[in-house]
Every structure is written in structure tokens, then in C-alpha cells.
Design an enzyme around this catalytic site. Structure first.
Site, PDB file in Angstrom:
ATOM      1  N   SER A  95      35.193  69.692  56.182  1.00 37.01           N
ATOM      2  CA  SER A  95      34.409  70.496  57.114  1.00 37.01           C
ATOM      3  C   SER A  95      34.780  70.037  58.521  1.00 37.01           C
ATOM      4  CB  SER A  95      32.902  70.338  56.868  1.00 37.01           C
ATOM      5  OG  SER A  95      32.491  69.007  57.137  1.00 37.01           O
ATOM      6  N   HIS A 120      35.650  65.213  53.061  1.00 35.60           N
ATOM      7  CA  HIS A 120      34.519  64.653  52.311  1.00 35.60           C
ATOM      8  C   HIS A 120      34.964  64.000  51.012  1.00 35.60           C
ATOM      9  CE1 HIS A 120      31.206  66.473  54.690  1.00 35.60           C
ATOM     10  NE2 HIS A 120      32.102  67.409  54.946  1.00 35.60           N
ATOM     11  N   LEU A 122      38.331  63.740  47.924  1.00 34.16           N
ATOM     12  CA  LEU A 122      39.584  64.041  47.221  1.00 34.16           C
ATOM     13  C   LEU A 122      39.411  63.505  45.811  1.00 34.16           C
ATOM     14  CD1 LEU A 122      42.675  64.484  46.717  1.00 34.16           C
ATOM     15  CD2 LEU A 122      43.054  62.309  47.857  1.00 34.16           C
TER      16      LEU A 122
END
Length: 205
Positions: A95, A120, A122
């Protein structure tokens, strides 16, 4: 202008399947490999991979199912999934953030005017780990970010043992992250993202 309204189209990237008919014509099968942005319809598959990857290690997930749906509705263009014959095998969800460093609010917010892409999570499906897929997916994601007009850098936070992995992907450590989850502490890392105009001149974005 928000990034969403100015994004280049991320076309699915297909690697041809080796399977073909005796006459040399392709069968009508799903592509062997496809990279594309995720949609809210992918949320359950994303969460299943994430839950298995993180629960056994840290006891919690970076994003819960409702948060995954939240970001895939708000900014699907900042996600990337790797599909093998239609099955999700690895993904990244990001984001936008509008400050120099991550704060607790960055865990849940998307700032459309931000120039930092907050990665955020992986994660790679358990049956596809130890194959280099995480590194390949990150490389493709960072390459894609260079084509986004507003993106200037990528930020993430990780535990100490993951720092070498992200350093190999080109990230540099910024020091301790002010974000904490329970008693877990993190290192904040960043990767520069070149401007859209430079990339357009040099790589055909």
C-alpha cells in the site's frame, strides 16, 4: 492525482507451457506461469498461504483476511501474485505511505498521495519454497514499481533473521522500526524506486 487513476496497465506475463499436442499445436491449458495484480477474489487463497507461512514462525499473520480484502479493494495495483497453472503460489501485498518512516498506522492505512510503497507481506506456498521464488517475485515487483508514476521507494519491516534475504534483494536497513506487534521487534528496510520518466526513456514502461 492518485496513483490509482494514473497507473500503467500491468499485463499478465505468461511463460508458455511445455505441454503441446503431437502436431505441435498448443493445447487449451492454463499458462504455466502468470504474474498479475491480485483481486479481492484472491483473498482467501492469499490468506491460506500467509497463515501457513507465518503462524508456525511468529504465531500471527501480518495481514488477517479482512485486512487482505481491505487492501485488495483499495489498492490492488500494489499487489502481485505468481500463479502456476491457475494456482496462486506466491504473492506480495503493498500500500502507499506518506511519511519517511513506518509507524503503527502504516499497518492498516493506504495513503493515495504517498510516494513510499509499504510492502506488508511476501509469502510463498509451502510446496514451492526453497526454489528462489520469493527472490524472483520481489525482483519482478520492484521492477513493476519503477513504472508507477508516484512511487519513489519501497519500505518494509522484518525480523532480524530476514534482513540478509532482503539485502540480497537490494534493500538497505534503516535501523529499528518503531512498529511493534506484541513483543516482536522489527528492522525497517528500504529500496529506492526510480522515477517514471527515467524508466519510460530507458526500459519502455
Amino acid at each position: 492525482m492518485s496513483v490509482l487513476s494514473a497507473l500503467p496497465l500491468l499485463k499478465p506475463i505468461h511463460l508458455p507451457s511445455p505441454r503441446s499436442s503431437p502436431g505441435g499445436q498448443r493445447r487449451h491449458t492454463l499458462p504455466a506461469s502468470e504474474f498479475r495484480c491480485l483481486s479481492p477474489e484472491d483473498a482467501v487463497s492469499v490468506f491460506e498461504i500467509e497463515r501457513e507461512a507465518f503462524i508456525s514462525v511468529s504465531g500471527d499473520c501480518p495481514l488477517h483476511l479482512d485486512e487482505i480484502r481491505h487492501f485488495l479493494n483499495l489498492c490492488p495495483e500494489l499487489s502481485l501474485g505468481w500463479f502456476e497453472e491457475g494456482r496462486l503460489v506466491a504473492f506480495i501485498i503493498g500500500s502507499l505511505w506518506d511519511q519517511d518512516r513506518l509507524s503503527q498506522a502504516a499497518l492498516t492505512l493506504h495513503k493515495p498521495q504517498g510516494t513510499a510503497v509499504h510492502i506488508h507481506v511476501l509469502a510463498v506456498h509451502r510446496t514451492f519454497r526453497q526454489q528462489g521464488k520469493g527472490s524472483i517475485l520481489m525482483w519482478r515487483y520492484l521492477r513493476y514499481l519503477r513504472c508507477l508514476p508516484g512511487a519513489r521507494r519501497a519500505l518494509l519491516m522484518c525480523e532480524d533473521f530476514l534482513v540478509p534475504f532482503y539485502q540480497k534483494c537490494g534493500f538497505e536497513a534503516l535501523g529499528p522500526c518503531e512498529v511493534s506487534v506484541g513483543d516482536m521487534a522489527f528492522v525497517e528496510m528500504q529500496h529506492p524506486v526510480r522515477g517514471h520518466a527515467f524508466v519510460r526513456r530507458n526500459s519502455g514502461c
